[in-house]
Design a protein around this motif. Structure first.
Motif, PDB file in Angstrom:
ATOM      1  N   LEU A 263      28.052 -25.780 -41.592  1.00 53.61           N
ATOM      2  CA  LEU A 263      27.480 -25.579 -40.266  1.00 53.61           C
ATOM      3  C   LEU A 263      27.356 -24.094 -39.986  1.00 53.61           C
ATOM      4  N   THR A 264      26.300 -23.734 -39.309  1.00 50.08           N
ATOM      5  CA  THR A 264      26.082 -22.343 -38.919  1.00 50.08           C
ATOM      6  C   THR A 264      26.110 -22.242 -37.408  1.00 50.08           C
ATOM      7  N   TYR A 265      26.411 -21.029 -36.939  1.00 48.38           N
ATOM      8  CA  TYR A 265      26.534 -20.779 -35.499  1.00 48.38           C
ATOM      9  C   TYR A 265      25.807 -19.476 -35.180  1.00 48.38           C
ATOM     10  N   THR A 266      24.473 -19.520 -35.288  1.00 50.34           N
ATOM     11  CA  THR A 266      23.677 -18.316 -35.101  1.00 50.34           C
ATOM     12  C   THR A 266      23.859 -17.728 -33.709  1.00 50.34           C
ATOM     13  N   TRP A 267      23.935 -18.566 -32.701  1.00 47.37           N
ATOM     14  CA  TRP A 267      23.896 -18.087 -31.317  1.00 47.37           C
ATOM     15  C   TRP A 267      25.206 -17.508 -30.842  1.00 47.37           C
ATOM     16  N   LEU A 268      26.299 -17.694 -31.585  1.00 52.04           N
ATOM     17  CA  LEU A 268      27.576 -17.149 -31.149  1.00 52.04           C
ATOM     18  C   LEU A 268      27.567 -15.633 -31.240  1.00 52.04           C
ATOM     19  N   VAL A 269      28.370 -14.988 -30.424  1.00 54.37           N
ATOM     20  CA  VAL A 269      28.488 -13.527 -30.445  1.00 54.37           C
ATOM     21  C   VAL A 269      29.947 -13.124 -30.613  1.00 54.37           C
ATOM     22  N   ASP A 270      30.701 -13.924 -31.370  1.00 51.62           N
ATOM     23  CA  ASP A 270      32.114 -13.622 -31.553  1.00 51.62           C
ATOM     24  C   ASP A 270      32.340 -12.542 -32.598  1.00 51.62           C
ATOM     25  N   GLY A 271      31.367 -12.248 -33.409  1.00 50.51           N
ATOM     26  CA  GLY A 271      31.546 -11.262 -34.463  1.00 50.51           C
ATOM     27  C   GLY A 271      30.252 -10.546 -34.736  1.00 50.51           C
ATOM     28  N   PRO A 272      30.300  -9.455 -35.529  1.00 53.51           N
ATOM     29  CA  PRO A 272      29.094  -8.661 -35.764  1.00 53.51           C
ATOM     30  C   PRO A 272      28.019  -9.415 -36.504  1.00 53.51           C
ATOM     31  N   ASP A 273      28.388 -10.321 -37.437  1.00 58.72           N
ATOM     32  CA  ASP A 273      27.366 -11.040 -38.185  1.00 58.72           C
ATOM     33  C   ASP A 273      26.550 -11.933 -37.263  1.00 58.72           C
ATOM     34  N   GLU A 274      27.265 -12.653 -36.359  1.00 55.57           N
ATOM     35  CA  GLU A 274      26.554 -13.542 -35.457  1.00 55.57           C
ATOM     36  C   GLU A 274      25.720 -12.749 -34.459  1.00 55.57           C
ATOM     37  N   LEU A 275      26.239 -11.583 -34.022  1.00 53.58           N
ATOM     38  CA  LEU A 275      25.502 -10.785 -33.052  1.00 53.58           C
ATOM     39  C   LEU A 275      24.193 -10.283 -33.647  1.00 53.58           C
ATOM     40  N   MET A 276      24.226  -9.880 -34.928  1.00 49.21           N
ATOM     41  CA  MET A 276      23.014  -9.381 -35.559  1.00 49.21           C
ATOM     42  C   MET A 276      21.951 -10.459 -35.667  1.00 49.21           C
ATOM     43  N   GLU A 277      22.375 -11.724 -35.760  1.00 52.77           N
ATOM     44  CA  GLU A 277      21.401 -12.796 -35.891  1.00 52.77           C
ATOM     45  C   GLU A 277      20.496 -12.894 -34.681  1.00 52.77           C
ATOM     46  N   CYS A 278      20.978 -12.528 -33.500  1.00 51.33           N
ATOM     47  CA  CYS A 278      20.220 -12.750 -32.272  1.00 51.33           C
ATOM     48  C   CYS A 278      19.687 -11.462 -31.668  1.00 51.33           C
ATOM     49  N   VAL A 279      19.651 -10.378 -32.448  1.00 49.68           N
ATOM     50  CA  VAL A 279      19.082  -9.146 -31.923  1.00 49.68           C
ATOM     51  C   VAL A 279      17.597  -9.365 -31.642  1.00 49.68           C
ATOM     52  N   GLY A 280      17.158  -8.939 -30.469  1.00 56.29           N
ATOM     53  CA  GLY A 280      15.752  -9.074 -30.106  1.00 56.29           C
ATOM     54  C   GLY A 280      15.406 -10.372 -29.422  1.00 56.29           C
ATOM     55  N   TRP A 281      16.385 -11.308 -29.272  1.00 58.15           N
ATOM     56  CA  TRP A 281      16.093 -12.591 -28.622  1.00 58.15           C
ATOM     57  C   TRP A 281      16.885 -12.710 -27.325  1.00 58.15           C
ATOM     58  N   SER A 282      16.959 -11.626 -26.532  1.00 55.66           N
ATOM     59  CA  SER A 282      17.727 -11.679 -25.294  1.00 55.66           C
ATOM     60  C   SER A 282      17.075 -12.584 -24.250  1.00 55.66           C
ATOM     61  N   LYS A 283      15.781 -12.837 -24.375  1.00 54.42           N
ATOM     62  CA  LYS A 283      15.104 -13.751 -23.456  1.00 54.42           C
ATOM     63  C   LYS A 283      14.101 -14.569 -24.256  1.00 54.42           C
ATOM     64  N   PRO A 284      13.737 -15.753 -23.763  1.00 56.87           N
ATOM     65  CA  PRO A 284      12.811 -16.595 -24.530  1.00 56.87           C
ATOM     66  C   PRO A 284      11.495 -15.868 -24.771  1.00 56.87           C
ATOM     67  N   ALA A 285      11.078 -15.852 -26.005  1.00 56.65           N
ATOM     68  CA  ALA A 285       9.801 -15.241 -26.355  1.00 56.65           C
ATOM     69  C   ALA A 285       8.706 -16.301 -26.320  1.00 56.65           C
ATOM     70  N   ARG A 286       7.480 -15.861 -26.264  1.00 54.05           N
ATOM     71  CA  ARG A 286       6.352 -16.782 -26.247  1.00 54.05           C
ATOM     72  C   ARG A 286       6.119 -17.285 -27.654  1.00 54.05           C
ATOM     73  N   VAL A 287       5.858 -18.572 -27.778  1.00 56.29           N
ATOM     74  CA  VAL A 287       5.773 -19.195 -29.093  1.00 56.29           C
ATOM     75  C   VAL A 287       4.636 -18.595 -29.914  1.00 56.29           C
ATOM     76  N   ALA A 288       3.553 -18.175 -29.272  1.00 52.95           N
ATOM     77  CA  ALA A 288       2.429 -17.611 -30.019  1.00 52.95           C
ATOM     78  C   ALA A 288       2.752 -16.248 -30.601  1.00 52.95           C
ATOM     79  N   ASP A 289       3.819 -15.588 -30.105  1.00 52.10           N
ATOM     80  CA  ASP A 289       4.190 -14.260 -30.604  1.00 52.10           C
ATOM     81  C   ASP A 289       5.163 -14.326 -31.775  1.00 52.10           C
ATOM     82  N   ILE A 290       5.640 -15.521 -32.119  1.00 54.95           N
ATOM     83  CA  ILE A 290       6.699 -15.654 -33.122  1.00 54.95           C
ATOM     84  C   ILE A 290       6.152 -16.390 -34.332  1.00 54.95           C
ATOM     85  N   PRO A 291       6.385 -15.872 -35.544  1.00 54.81           N
ATOM     86  CA  PRO A 291       5.991 -16.618 -36.746  1.00 54.81           C
ATOM     87  C   PRO A 291       6.675 -17.981 -36.786  1.00 54.81           C
ATOM     88  N   ALA A 292       6.030 -18.923 -37.419  1.00 61.58           N
ATOM     89  CA  ALA A 292       6.547 -20.296 -37.423  1.00 61.58           C
ATOM     90  C   ALA A 292       7.942 -20.373 -38.028  1.00 61.58           C
TER      91      ALA A 292
END
Length: 534
Positions: A263-292
């Motif tokens: 199991l993975t926990y991308t959204w957690l921010v308990d450690g540096p690895d998890e925090l790096m996963e969510c850099v740039g996604w502080s708010k919902p982005a528009r689906v047309a701006d994100i690669p599939a």
């Protein structure tokens, strides 16, 4: 407990213990250190053993290979305190010549095999050198899929290189079966470390297990020691039956059964690895701006975080897809459509097509709306300007203009010297008790506007003082002085029609007199040199 285990720790680990040592049980810790001491003793015995008696004369390349192999062992064995880039350069300076000589000295391999060995061997050093010389953007590099793919390719190249080295040794025939089996054991030792980590949840025991991973050093030392043996073809290498059985058992224990998925926990921010996963996604982005291929991660980083037990990525995605199914069936859904559009845009787009637009399309649409609003305001302002009339038509001058002024917040309009710093003058006026006209230095503010209707403002610049004050038909008539050091006095833009007022300082730099006539909806401003005032 730290004080009790410190001498044994220093003797076997060769560096001071950290704080986590104090949280480990004493008996298992001392037992692990004792086992590590035996492993280190065996490693040092293998490294310090003298070479085997010379069976055949060694060529110059073989002698250099032995010297560099022992230098590599010494470099890996002794702790280094150099900066990262320097350590990388020194390591490459030792390993690259070893790699080249290893492609030359062993016999029994084709030229194509030797060339492939060199190519696979240079992949990992080049990647290490680039990483060590890179700037502080490693945080952003880690987010790049290309960077992760490069790391995986480097790891695969290192694995293939070790296999080819063992094959070259086997084809040459001068190295013993024990040396080859120790080389094979370098593939198994990382699984042992992972197994210990899984069983002990990290800590001091994991550090001890990592320190026991000495097979690579022993393989290098034995490879250097046995270089002077005579190359000979030997019987095929027979691996003891217990070795693959143990390796398979270790692999199953580390990977786990199918009943315990990873199991993975991308959204957690308990450690540096998890925090790096969510850099740039502080708010919902528009689906047309994100690669599939990035939309699942964008959803995981933007979804509302649960306050209870941690949910894995797989469970969060499952809940999102279930919400998509209920949304398609017109059932009530608590999730925001903008978030679900990241998982099922074709479903959400049927009801909310705007959510499928890109940021560029949204900006373009908003720009079009803003243009319409500006055009509407300009049209209304031109209509208001057309209704305004000169309240003193008999007093004509070429330096005059009339425009409408309207402000929802009833803010004043002003006349000022454009070359002057009027911030302090503005503070003085606002801090004073002003009725209709306030002046200070090179700024004049007119507090006559209202929220109920537009005010028609007429300003006239005269060469001399106008006729005496005429109060009939006006609520207030106020006079005050203003200064122009640059020889310019300008009226701020009053309306969306952009009516331009002339320079109101007709006599150049100096002091001017302002006379304001005001009544509801009409302001008349006369400006003339103060030195010529009557």
């Amino acid at each position: 407990m730290i004080g009790t285990a410190t001498p044994a720790w220093l003797l076997t680990m060769w560096y001071p213990p950290d704080e986590f040592v104090g949280r480990s049980s004493l008996v298992p810790l001392l037992g692990g250190l004792l086992l590590l001491g035996l492993v280190n003793a065996w490693m040092l015995w293998e490294i310090l053993r003298p070479p085997t008696p010379v069976a055949v004369p060694m060529g110059r390349a073989a002698r250099w290979l032995r010297l560099l192999l022992y230098a590599e062992v010494l470099w890996l064995l002794i702790p280094s305190f150099f900066p990262g880039p320097i350590e990388t350069v020194i390591g490459l300076a030792l390993w690259v010549p070893v790699l080249v000589l290893f492609a030359v000295v062993p016999t029994g391999s084709s030229r194509l095999f030797r060339l492939a060995l060199l190519l696979f061997g240079l992949v990992e050093p080049v990647v290490s050198l680039v990483n060590s010389l890179a700037d502080d953007s490693e945080f952003q590099l880690f987010m790049s899929p290309a960077y992760r793919a490069t790391l995986m390719a480097a790891g695969l190249a290192s694995f293939v290189l070790m296999v080819m080295l063992l094959l070259a040794q086997r084809r040459d025939g001068r190295w013993s079966r024990t040396t080859l089996l120790i080389g094979v054991g370098t593939f198994v030792s990382p699984f042992l470390v992972e197994l210990v980590d899984a069983l002990t949840s990290g800590g001091a025991i994991e550090s001890i297990a990592e320190a026991m991973d000495v097979l690579y050093l022993v393989w290098l030392a034995r490879t250097a020691r046995e270089l002077n043996r005579e190359p000979a073809r030997k019987a095929p290498l027979r691996v003891p039956p217990a070795v693959p059985a143990v390796a398979a058992a270790l692999l199953v224990m580390v990977v786990g059964s199918e009943g315990r998925p990873h199991l993975t926990y991308t959204w957690l921010v308990d450690g540096p690895d998890e925090l790096m996963e969510c850099v740039g996604w502080s708010k919902p982005a528009r689906v047309a701006d994100i690669p599939a291929h990035e939309r699942d991660r964008a959803y995981l980083c933007s979804v509302n975080k649960p306050s209870g037990p941690h949910l894995s990525d797989q469970e969060l995605l499952g809940k999102g897809w279930d919400a998509c199914a209920r949304f398609a069936a017109d059932e009530p859904v608590r999730a925001r459509p903008a978030l679900l559009a990241l998982l099922c845009p074709e479903v959400i787009g049927r009801k909310y097509p705007d959510l499928l637009l890109s940021s560029a399309q949204i900006d373009q649409r908003q720009a079009a709306k803003d243009d319409l609003v500006r055009e509407q305001l300009a049209r209304e302002a031109r209509e208001e300007d057309a209704r305004c009339r000169d309240p003193w038509p008999t007093l004509r001058t070429r330096f005059q203009a009339t425009a409408s002024y309207y402000d929802w917040d009833t803010q004043p309009y002003g006349i000022y010297d454009p070359e002057a710093d009027i911030e302090q003058d503005s503070d003085v006026i606002w801090d004073s008790d002003v009725d209709a006209l306030g002046t200070s230095g090179e700024l004049a503010l007119f507090f006559t506007s209202t929220q109920d209707w537009a005010t028609c403002v007429t300003a006239k610049a005269l060469n001399s003082a106008p006729p005496p004050l005429r109060r009939k038909g006006w609520d207030k008539v106020v006079e005050a002085d203003i200064i122009s050091e640059s020889g310019q006095l300008v009226m701020e833009t009053l309306s969306a029609s952009r009516v331009r007022f002339p320079n109101l300082a007709r006599s150049g730099p100096g002091r001017y007199r302002l006379r304001l006539y005001t009544r509801p909806g009409v302001d008349l401003i006369l400006i003339y040199p103060a030195r010529r005032a009557a």
